[in-house]
Design a protein around this motif. Structure first.
Motif, PDB file in Angstrom:
ATOM      1  N   GLU A 248       9.599  42.492  61.361  1.00  0.00           N
ATOM      2  CA  GLU A 248      10.622  42.743  62.385  1.00  0.00           C
ATOM      3  C   GLU A 248      11.781  41.751  62.254  1.00  0.00           C
ATOM      4  N   TYR A 249      11.440  40.507  61.979  1.00  0.00           N
ATOM      5  CA  TYR A 249      12.474  39.483  61.787  1.00  0.00           C
ATOM      6  C   TYR A 249      13.346  39.822  60.579  1.00  0.00           C
ATOM      7  N   ASP A 250      12.718  40.183  59.459  1.00  0.00           N
ATOM      8  CA  ASP A 250      13.462  40.493  58.235  1.00  0.00           C
ATOM      9  C   ASP A 250      14.368  41.709  58.428  1.00  0.00           C
ATOM     10  N   ILE A 251      13.875  42.723  59.141  1.00  0.00           N
ATOM     11  CA  ILE A 251      14.686  43.921  59.392  1.00  0.00           C
ATOM     12  C   ILE A 251      15.907  43.557  60.235  1.00  0.00           C
ATOM     13  N   PHE A 252      15.677  42.752  61.269  1.00  0.00           N
ATOM     14  CA  PHE A 252      16.802  42.331  62.114  1.00  0.00           C
ATOM     15  C   PHE A 252      17.857  41.602  61.293  1.00  0.00           C
ATOM     16  N   MET A 253      17.431  40.654  60.492  1.00  0.00           N
ATOM     17  CA  MET A 253      18.378  39.847  59.715  1.00  0.00           C
ATOM     18  C   MET A 253      19.141  40.703  58.694  1.00  0.00           C
ATOM     19  N   SER A 254      18.537  41.797  58.246  1.00  0.00           N
ATOM     20  CA  SER A 254      19.205  42.674  57.282  1.00  0.00           C
ATOM     21  C   SER A 254      20.186  43.627  57.958  1.00  0.00           C
ATOM     22  N   GLN A 255      20.081  43.790  59.288  1.00  0.00           N
ATOM     23  CA  GLN A 255      20.903  44.767  59.998  1.00  0.00           C
ATOM     24  C   GLN A 255      21.998  44.151  60.879  1.00  0.00           C
ATOM     25  N   VAL A 256      21.807  42.903  61.322  1.00  0.00           N
ATOM     26  CA  VAL A 256      22.670  42.364  62.380  1.00  0.00           C
ATOM     27  C   VAL A 256      24.136  42.268  61.974  1.00  0.00           C
ATOM     28  N   ASN A 257      24.428  41.905  60.739  1.00  0.00           N
ATOM     29  CA  ASN A 257      25.830  41.764  60.337  1.00  0.00           C
ATOM     30  C   ASN A 257      26.549  43.110  60.350  1.00  0.00           C
ATOM     31  N   GLU A 258      25.879  44.150  59.883  1.00  0.00           N
ATOM     32  CA  GLU A 258      26.481  45.484  59.909  1.00  0.00           C
ATOM     33  C   GLU A 258      26.627  45.993  61.331  1.00  0.00           C
ATOM     34  N   PHE A 259      25.638  45.691  62.177  1.00  0.00           N
ATOM     35  CA  PHE A 259      25.717  46.079  63.584  1.00  0.00           C
ATOM     36  C   PHE A 259      26.959  45.462  64.222  1.00  0.00           C
ATOM     37  N   GLU A 260      27.189  44.175  63.981  1.00  0.00           N
ATOM     38  CA  GLU A 260      28.349  43.500  64.567  1.00  0.00           C
ATOM     39  C   GLU A 260      29.663  44.007  63.968  1.00  0.00           C
ATOM     40  N   LYS A 261      29.630  44.358  62.700  1.00  0.00           N
ATOM     41  CA  LYS A 261      30.829  44.907  62.080  1.00  0.00           C
ATOM     42  C   LYS A 261      31.201  46.240  62.723  1.00  0.00           C
ATOM     43  N   MET A 262      30.203  47.088  62.981  1.00  0.00           N
ATOM     44  CA  MET A 262      30.463  48.367  63.639  1.00  0.00           C
ATOM     45  C   MET A 262      30.996  48.149  65.052  1.00  0.00           C
ATOM     46  N   LEU A 263      30.460  47.136  65.715  1.00  0.00           N
ATOM     47  CA  LEU A 263      30.902  46.812  67.068  1.00  0.00           C
ATOM     48  C   LEU A 263      32.387  46.440  67.070  1.00  0.00           C
ATOM     49  N   ILE A 264      32.780  45.602  66.138  1.00  0.00           N
ATOM     50  CA  ILE A 264      34.174  45.161  66.046  1.00  0.00           C
ATOM     51  C   ILE A 264      35.082  46.318  65.628  1.00  0.00           C
ATOM     52  N   GLN A 265      34.587  47.157  64.727  1.00  0.00           N
ATOM     53  CA  GLN A 265      35.380  48.306  64.285  1.00  0.00           C
ATOM     54  C   GLN A 265      35.581  49.331  65.389  1.00  0.00           C
ATOM     55  N   SER A 266      34.747  49.261  66.428  1.00  0.00           N
ATOM     56  CA  SER A 266      34.913  50.160  67.569  1.00  0.00           C
ATOM     57  C   SER A 266      35.865  49.562  68.598  1.00  0.00           C
ATOM     58  N   ASP A 267      36.717  48.643  68.151  1.00  0.00           N
ATOM     59  CA  ASP A 267      37.757  48.022  68.976  1.00  0.00           C
ATOM     60  C   ASP A 267      37.157  47.152  70.085  1.00  0.00           C
ATOM     61  N   THR A 268      36.183  46.334  69.712  1.00  0.00           N
ATOM     62  CA  THR A 268      35.546  45.408  70.651  1.00  0.00           C
ATOM     63  C   THR A 268      35.745  43.978  70.153  1.00  0.00           C
ATOM     64  N   TYR A 269      36.174  43.106  71.047  1.00  0.00           N
ATOM     65  CA  TYR A 269      36.241  41.681  70.722  1.00  0.00           C
ATOM     66  C   TYR A 269      34.827  41.107  70.819  1.00  0.00           C
TER      67      TYR A 269
END
Length: 257
Positions: free
Chosen positions: A148-169
């Motif tokens: 679970e830890y490894d999956i999170f670490m592999s996904q979090v950067n892309e998750f945050e990138k999508m968040l920012i690309q959706s016009d979120t600070y």
């Protein structure tokens, strides 16, 4: 009491409402320290006035803002959040401090319950701990598996990138304190009848697990301090200074008009 040369500005500050209140609450008069405290409070008030302007801009322009507050137990995250939100409009911000996940939430995609808390247009959301629980607190305390830890670490950067690309600070604060300061704060919390409730079972183990927390914290920084979502490390041994630093960063980073 040591002699101190007061300027006209110093005298004016001491005679202000904030100055008189600070003088009265300090039984041992140390004018140098009192003046420093009054100036800090005055600066905080000025910054909080700017936060009101920032929020008005967020509302008017339908902006979405996510502010993450991470750090060790007793690092001062809650106090900083209170200073940020003290005077802004409560209808347009939320503080999110999630409890342990329910059985259904455990079966969902890990980020799902955080997605449900994200801001709508014109709103600021402040996370008192966030999805980064899985980067540090959960693996240190055995609350998640290695997979679970490894999956999170592999996904979090892309998750945050999508968040920012959706016009979120997105602003990520990490409040950093020393082991000695954490021990002092824990002692203060335990000895206070009105603060004692803050201590949890996880807090009780924090000093013994200090090195383990440090190991996972450093892994988190190495893997998730990205260009699009950098970590802002706040030196938090001095609470008031840490709060001022965090607010100044928000005002500088979010280009409100």
């Amino acid at each position: 009491m040591a002699n101190i040369n007061l300027t006209d500005e110093d005298v004016s500050l001491l005679n202000s409402k904030i100055g008189l209140h600070t003088l009265l609450k300090n039984p041992k008069v140390n004018l140098k320290k009192i003046l420093e405290e009054v100036k800090n409070i005055q600066e905080l008030r000025q910054l909080q006035e700017e936060l009101i302007k920032l929020q008005k801009w967020v509302i008017k322009k339908d902006k979405k803002v996510v502010i993450i507050f991470e750090g060790r137990d007793a690092a001062g995250k809650g106090g900083a959040i209170r200073r940020v939100t003290e005077y802004i409009n409560p209808r347009h911000f939320r503080i999110v401090a999630l409890n342990i996940p329910t059985e259904d939430e455990r079966k969902q995609w890990f980020f799902q319950r955080y997605i449900n808390q994200l801001p709508k247009p014109g709103e600021i959301v402040l996370f008192d701990r966030s999805w980064y629980n899985r980067a540090v607190v959960e693996p240190v305390n055995g609350f998640c598996t290695d997979e679970e830890y490894d999956i999170f670490m592999s996904q979090v950067n892309e998750f945050e990138k999508m968040l920012i690309q959706s016009d979120t600070y997105l602003v990520k604060f990490y409040f950093s304190i020393t082991k000695k300061e954490q021990a002092r704060r824990f002692k203060d919390i335990k000895s206070s009848p009105v603060k004692r409730w803050k201590m949890t079972a996880v807090d009780e183990e924090a000093q013994a697990l200090w090195d383990e927390y440090s190991e996972y914290k450093n892994k988190m920084f190495d893997a998730t301090n990205t260009k699009h979502a950098p970590w802002v490390i706040i030196k938090a041994n001095q609470k008031f200074k840490a709060r001022l630093t965090a607010i100044k960063y928000l005002l500088k980073t979010i280009r409100y008009k």
